[in-house]
Scaffold this active site. Structure first.
Site, PDB file in Angstrom:
ATOM      1  N   GLU A  60      34.282  54.127  40.859  1.00 40.15           N
ATOM      2  CA  GLU A  60      34.077  53.327  42.006  1.00 40.15           C
ATOM      3  C   GLU A  60      35.435  53.694  42.637  1.00 40.15           C
ATOM      4  O   GLU A  60      36.325  53.687  42.372  1.00 40.15           O
ATOM      5  CB  GLU A  60      34.417  51.739  41.489  1.00 40.15           C
ATOM      6  N   GLU A  77      35.418  46.636  34.778  1.00 37.59           N
ATOM      7  CA  GLU A  77      36.955  46.505  34.857  1.00 37.59           C
ATOM      8  C   GLU A  77      37.567  45.233  34.216  1.00 37.59           C
ATOM      9  O   GLU A  77      37.205  44.120  34.681  1.00 37.59           O
ATOM     10  CB  GLU A  77      36.941  46.159  36.443  1.00 37.59           C
TER      11      GLU A  77
HETATM   12  C1  IDC Z   1      31.888  43.389  44.914  1.00 33.26           C
HETATM   13  C2  IDC Z   1      30.686  43.343  45.629  1.00 33.26           C
HETATM   14  C3  IDC Z   1      30.622  41.940  46.343  1.00 33.26           C
HETATM   15  C4  IDC Z   1      30.381  40.907  45.174  1.00 33.26           C
HETATM   16  C5  IDC Z   1      31.503  41.000  44.263  1.00 33.26           C
HETATM   17  C6  IDC Z   1      31.418  40.107  43.035  1.00 33.26           C
HETATM   18  O1  IDC Z   1      30.972  44.160  46.651  1.00 33.26           O
HETATM   19  O2  IDC Z   1      29.419  41.846  47.183  1.00 33.26           O
HETATM   20  O3  IDC Z   1      30.162  39.676  45.788  1.00 33.26           O
HETATM   21  O4  IDC Z   1      31.559  42.332  43.750  1.00 33.26           O
HETATM   22  O5  IDC Z   1      30.362  40.169  42.241  1.00 33.26           O
HETATM   23  C7  IDC Z   1      35.342  45.928  42.165  1.00 33.26           C
HETATM   24  C8  IDC Z   1      34.112  45.572  41.270  1.00 33.26           C
HETATM   25  C9  IDC Z   1      32.875  45.330  42.250  1.00 33.26           C
HETATM   26  C10 IDC Z   1      33.181  44.682  43.393  1.00 33.26           C
HETATM   27  C11 IDC Z   1      33.962  45.640  44.119  1.00 33.26           C
HETATM   28  C12 IDC Z   1      34.641  44.954  45.430  1.00 33.26           C
HETATM   29  O6  IDC Z   1      33.973  46.373  40.111  1.00 33.26           O
HETATM   30  O7  IDC Z   1      32.060  44.707  41.410  1.00 33.26           O
HETATM   31  O8  IDC Z   1      31.892  44.452  44.111  1.00 33.26           O
HETATM   32  N1  IDC Z   1      35.323  45.846  43.534  1.00 33.26           N
HETATM   33  O9  IDC Z   1      34.979  43.988  45.386  1.00 33.26           O
HETATM   34  N2  IDC Z   1      36.319  46.213  41.759  1.00 33.26           N
HETATM   35  C13 IDC Z   1      37.298  46.311  42.869  1.00 33.26           C
HETATM   36  C14 IDC Z   1      36.403  46.131  44.026  1.00 33.26           C
END
Ligand code: IDC
Length: 439
Positions: free
Chosen positions: A265, A176
């Site tokens: 995702e 992302e």
């Molecule tokens: C989130 C995880 C969370 C972690 C955070 C930061 O769920 O536990 O603390 O990342 O590292 C994304 C990202 C994905 C995110 C997820 C939810 O690709 O890494 O994971 N998310 O926030 N994009 C949109 C949502």
């Protein structure tokens, strides 16, 4: 004589064994290597459309992510929930990140070694199970993939060399991009990373992230990469409690412009991974994706206490999850997957039991089209306690239970089963019926 009998037994055993093995074709056996044709992912073998129903790990750098990288875990997802692909999310930064290990005490190169071992375990497990697998370079806090371009090129060179002969490995080169990273930045990055992969693997599917946390597929669709890069798809991520119709319009635009999209995702939570669930909106999303044949991967296979996690935060199980081990999001998403895979099938209905002369119970119920057979449970205990329950296996929808005891109360319930991927899958039980033996 003994020898002959042994010979026959052996032959029967072989027949049974190979008969079963032949029955179950994995997704990989069915489709082989994939390619991109127009907006669609298709099988190189059959030319037919392929839609991946995947699950993404949480970050494999954390203990809420990597413990679920195993053949047992993936097999549970495949056989019990109809999952046909796995995404291995390797964060490039944050704790134990591939490029920036943050607070980890190990050296950066030790961290990289460990992460690569985890990826290898995951790829091997998926391969053994005939599932597809994405190796995801999880750019997030580093924002612009060009920040660690050198590391990315070295990483994908190594991976694509190692897995060149694997038909099931896909490469996601930047999760992302965000923080103002433009499509032109990403494009330049992709133009350097994809050729590194192509040197080893001419046709593996490569997935390219899009600006604003992989949202701006509409912008990308105005100037995608040149077709000479071959088999490229573009990322769209959505979290249904945050991303609604306005965002789906981006997909519509991209799709109209012919951009091949993969949702590597999605969540039924808010974009933070926490907060509310919106399953209505998620259903609208999945309908849209199904209609377009777009593949999707659920974030994430974890018991971390956050809404997006597929496992209940209370479960410590690393595989073999029953529905009760899933979170509300997991129940909803994997329930949908099950339905799509044809694993879920409804309970037996119209059970009727009658006491007929000679202390027998005559059992009938409605036939189910997709059932391979039925199990009739007959019990003297209303709770079908072990020791008090007899289970009858039959392929017909009528049965006469003989030698019942006079004046005894009997309870009866029925469930159906079928085989999916060579494994028996049961329906729920019918409502139970009771009867007292009077004659
Ligand atoms: C989130 C995880 C969370 C972690 C955070 C930061 O769920 O536990 O603390 O990342 O590292 C994304 C990202 C994905 C995110 C997820 C939810 O690709 O890494 O994971 N998310 O926030 N994009 C949109 C949502």
């Amino acid at each position: 004589m003994k020898k002959i009998v042994r010979g026959i037994v052996m032959m029967l055993a072989c027949l049974l064994f190979f008969g079963q093995a032949a029955e179950a074709k994995t997704e990989l056996e069915k489709n082989g290597a994939l390619k991109v044709s127009g907006t669609q992912l298709v099988s190189q073998k059959t030319g037919k459309k392929v839609q991946l129903r995947g699950v993404s790990t949480h970050g494999i750098n954390w203990d809420v992510g990597y413990p679920y990288i195993s053949k047992d875990a993936f097999k549970t997802l495949r056989d019990d929930y109809g999952v046909n692909a796995i995404r291995l999310a390797m964060y490039t930064t944050e704790y134990y990140g591939y490029c920036d290990k943050a607070g980890a005490w190990e050296s950066q190169s030790e961290v990289q070694k460990v992460l690569k071992t985890r990826i290898h375990t995951g790829v091997q497990a998926a391969t053994d199970l005939g599932m597809y697998v994405i190796i995801d370079w999880h750019v997030l806090n580093d924002q612009n993939p060009n920040k660690y371009k050198k590391e990315a090129k070295a990483f994908f060179k190594e991976m694509s060399k190692k897995y060149a002969s694997y038909d099931n490995v896909l490469y996601e080169i930047c999760n992302e991009p965000n923080g103002g990273t433009q499509w032109s930045d990403i494009k330049n990055y992709a133009k350097e990373v994809i050729p590194v992969i192509r040197e080893n693997d001419k046709d593996a599917v490569v997935i390219v992230g899009t600006p604003t946390w992989s949202q701006d597929v509409d912008i990308v669709s105005q100037s995608p990469l040149d077709s000479s890069y071959g088999n490229v798809m573009y990322t769209l991520h959505f979290y249904s409690a945050t991303h609604k119709d306005w965002y789906r319009q981006k997909l519509e635009t991209a799709y109209k412009n012919g951009l091949p999209v993969m949702v590597t995702e999605f969540g039924v939570s808010e974009a933070s991974g926490s907060g509310q669930m919106d399953t209505n909106e998620a259903q609208t999303w999945l309908n849209t994706l199904d209609k377009k044949g777009i593949s999707y991967f659920a974030w994430s296979l974890s018991n971390k206490p956050e809404t997006a996690s597929l496992l209940a935060s209370g479960t410590s199980k690393k595989s073999g999850w029953k529905t009760s081990d899933l979170s509300p999001a997991g129940k909803w998403i994997l329930g949908k997957y099950k339905q799509k895979a044809g694993i879920k099938f409804s309970a037996v209905t119209n059970l009727s039991i009658k006491n007929k002369k000679g202390k027998v119970i005559y059992v009938t119920f409605s036939k189910k089209k997709d059932a391979a057979g039925y199990e009739i449970a007959v019990s003297t205990s209303s709770k079908f306690a072990k020791g008090k329950t007899k289970t009858i296996k039959t392929t017909k929808n009528t049965y006469t239970v003989k030698k019942c005891k006079k004046n005894q109360m009997y309870y009866v319930r029925v469930r159906a089963y079928k085989k999916v991927n060579g494994k028996k899958v049961y329906s729920n039980y019918s409502a139970k019926k009771k009867i007292k033996i009077a004659k």
